[in-house]
Design a protein around this motif. Structure first.
Motif, short mmCIF file in Angstrom:
data_model
loop_
_atom_site.label_atom_id
_atom_site.label_comp_id
_atom_site.label_asym_id
_atom_site.label_seq_id
_atom_site.Cartn_x
_atom_site.Cartn_y
_atom_site.Cartn_z
N ASP A 74 185.56 62.71 81.80
CA ASP A 74 184.87 62.16 80.63
C ASP A 74 184.69 63.28 79.60
OD1 ASP A 74 183.13 61.08 78.76
OD2 ASP A 74 181.64 60.44 80.23
N PRO A 75 185.19 63.10 78.38
CA PRO A 75 185.04 64.16 77.38
C PRO A 75 183.59 64.43 77.00
CG PRO A 75 185.93 62.19 76.36
CD PRO A 75 185.90 61.94 77.84
N ASP A 76 182.69 63.50 77.31
CA ASP A 76 181.28 63.69 76.98
C ASP A 76 180.46 64.21 78.16
OD1 ASP A 76 181.47 62.92 74.25
OD2 ASP A 76 181.74 60.87 74.94
N GLU A 77 181.15 64.58 79.23
CA GLU A 77 180.46 65.17 80.38
C GLU A 77 179.99 66.57 80.01
OE1 GLU A 77 181.37 66.65 84.92
OE2 GLU A 77 182.51 64.96 84.12
N THR A 78 178.75 66.88 80.37
CA THR A 78 178.19 68.20 80.10
C THR A 78 178.65 69.17 81.17
OG1 THR A 78 176.28 67.23 79.02
CG2 THR A 78 176.06 69.50 79.77
N LEU A 79 179.14 70.33 80.72
CA LEU A 79 179.65 71.36 81.61
C LEU A 79 178.76 72.58 81.54
CD1 LEU A 79 183.35 71.09 80.43
CD2 LEU A 79 182.31 69.93 82.39
N THR A 80 178.72 73.34 82.61
CA THR A 80 177.99 74.60 82.64
C THR A 80 178.98 75.73 82.46
OG1 THR A 80 176.33 73.66 84.11
CG2 THR A 80 176.46 76.06 84.01
N VAL A 81 178.71 76.59 81.51
CA VAL A 81 179.58 77.73 81.21
C VAL A 81 178.95 78.98 81.80
CG1 VAL A 81 180.61 79.12 79.39
CG2 VAL A 81 180.41 76.64 79.11
N GLY A 82 179.71 79.64 82.66
CA GLY A 82 179.24 80.87 83.28
C GLY A 82 179.86 82.09 82.63
N PRO A 83 179.68 83.26 83.25
CA PRO A 83 180.22 84.49 82.68
C PRO A 83 181.74 84.48 82.54
CG PRO A 83 178.67 84.97 84.44
CD PRO A 83 178.90 83.49 84.44
N GLU A 84 182.44 83.81 83.44
CA GLU A 84 183.90 83.76 83.38
C GLU A 84 184.37 82.37 83.81
OE1 GLU A 84 185.64 86.93 85.61
OE2 GLU A 84 184.49 88.46 84.57
N THR A 85 184.27 81.41 82.93
CA THR A 85 184.66 80.04 83.22
C THR A 85 186.11 79.81 82.81
OG1 THR A 85 182.40 79.29 82.90
CG2 THR A 85 184.13 77.61 82.78
N GLU A 86 186.89 79.23 83.72
CA GLU A 86 188.28 78.90 83.41
C GLU A 86 188.40 77.40 83.24
OE1 GLU A 86 192.08 80.83 85.15
OE2 GLU A 86 191.77 79.01 86.33
N VAL A 87 188.97 76.99 82.11
CA VAL A 87 189.20 75.57 81.83
C VAL A 87 190.71 75.37 81.75
CG1 VAL A 87 188.80 73.68 80.21
CG2 VAL A 87 187.01 75.39 80.58
N VAL A 88 191.24 74.61 82.70
CA VAL A 88 192.68 74.40 82.79
C VAL A 88 193.04 73.04 82.20
CG1 VAL A 88 194.66 74.14 84.36
CG2 VAL A 88 192.87 75.82 84.86
N PHE A 89 194.00 73.06 81.27
CA PHE A 89 194.56 71.85 80.70
C PHE A 89 195.91 71.67 81.39
CE2 PHE A 89 191.49 73.24 77.68
CZ PHE A 89 190.96 72.08 77.14
N LEU A 90 195.96 70.75 82.35
CA LEU A 90 197.16 70.52 83.14
C LEU A 90 197.96 69.38 82.52
CD1 LEU A 90 198.89 71.06 85.66
CD2 LEU A 90 197.39 69.48 86.90
N ARG A 91 199.06 69.77 81.87
CA ARG A 91 199.91 68.79 81.21
C ARG A 91 200.77 68.09 82.25
NH1 ARG A 91 204.79 70.28 77.81
NH2 ARG A 91 205.64 68.24 77.41
N LEU A 92 200.73 66.78 82.21
CA LEU A 92 201.49 65.98 83.16
C LEU A 92 202.89 65.74 82.62
CD1 LEU A 92 198.65 63.52 84.12
CD2 LEU A 92 199.33 65.62 85.27
N VAL A 93 203.88 66.16 83.37
CA VAL A 93 205.28 66.03 82.96
C VAL A 93 205.85 64.81 83.65
CG1 VAL A 93 207.52 67.17 82.95
CG2 VAL A 93 205.44 68.53 82.68
N PRO A 94 206.37 63.84 82.88
CA PRO A 94 206.91 62.63 83.52
C PRO A 94 208.16 62.95 84.33
CG PRO A 94 207.30 62.61 81.14
CD PRO A 94 206.47 63.81 81.45
N LEU A 95 208.36 62.17 85.37
CA LEU A 95 209.55 62.30 86.18
C LEU A 95 210.78 61.86 85.38
CD1 LEU A 95 208.25 60.75 89.51
CD2 LEU A 95 208.65 63.15 89.03
N VAL A 96 211.90 62.49 85.64
CA VAL A 96 213.14 62.12 84.96
C VAL A 96 213.49 60.69 85.37
CG1 VAL A 96 215.58 62.61 84.75
CG2 VAL A 96 213.94 64.49 84.88
N GLY A 97 213.75 59.85 84.39
CA GLY A 97 214.10 58.46 84.67
C GLY A 97 212.91 57.59 84.97
N GLY A 98 211.69 58.16 84.95
CA GLY A 98 210.51 57.38 85.29
C GLY A 98 209.69 57.15 84.12
#
Length: 98
Positions: A74-98
């Protein structure tokens, strides 16, 4: 104050990290984090449209967001940011032919 490192990753294993972003708040929403990232990467005239496109892609499952070891759905979910927070944007790659 915390720091956030944004990481772009694909299901094929490519991984690119940004320079850390200082975040003065301890808690903020994913939407706000996305807005700050986009503000950093675009000009002021492009910011609103770029954020709208990113939120649309997120809603259509174009990418997943992982904060630590947890998926944020949910984009409106509140997150806690610490001293070294990693936020990963995992791009979904479609299957070939799918």
């Amino acid at each position: 104050m915390g720091t956030v490192t944004f990481v772009d990753e694909t299901t094929l294993g490519a991984r690119t990290a940004s320079a850390p972003l200082a975040v003065p708040e301890e808690r903020l929403t994913l939407r706000e984090l996305m807005a700050r990232r986009i503000a950093r990467e675009t000009g002021p005239e492009e910011h609103g449209a770029a954020l709208a496109r990113a939120l649309d892609a997120f809603a259509r499952n174009g990418f997943l967001v992982l904060v630590g070891d947890r998926q944020v759905e949910d984009p409106d979910e509140t997150l806690t940011v610490g001293p070294e927070t990693e936020v990963v944007f995992l791009r979904l790659v479609p299957l070939v032919g799918g």
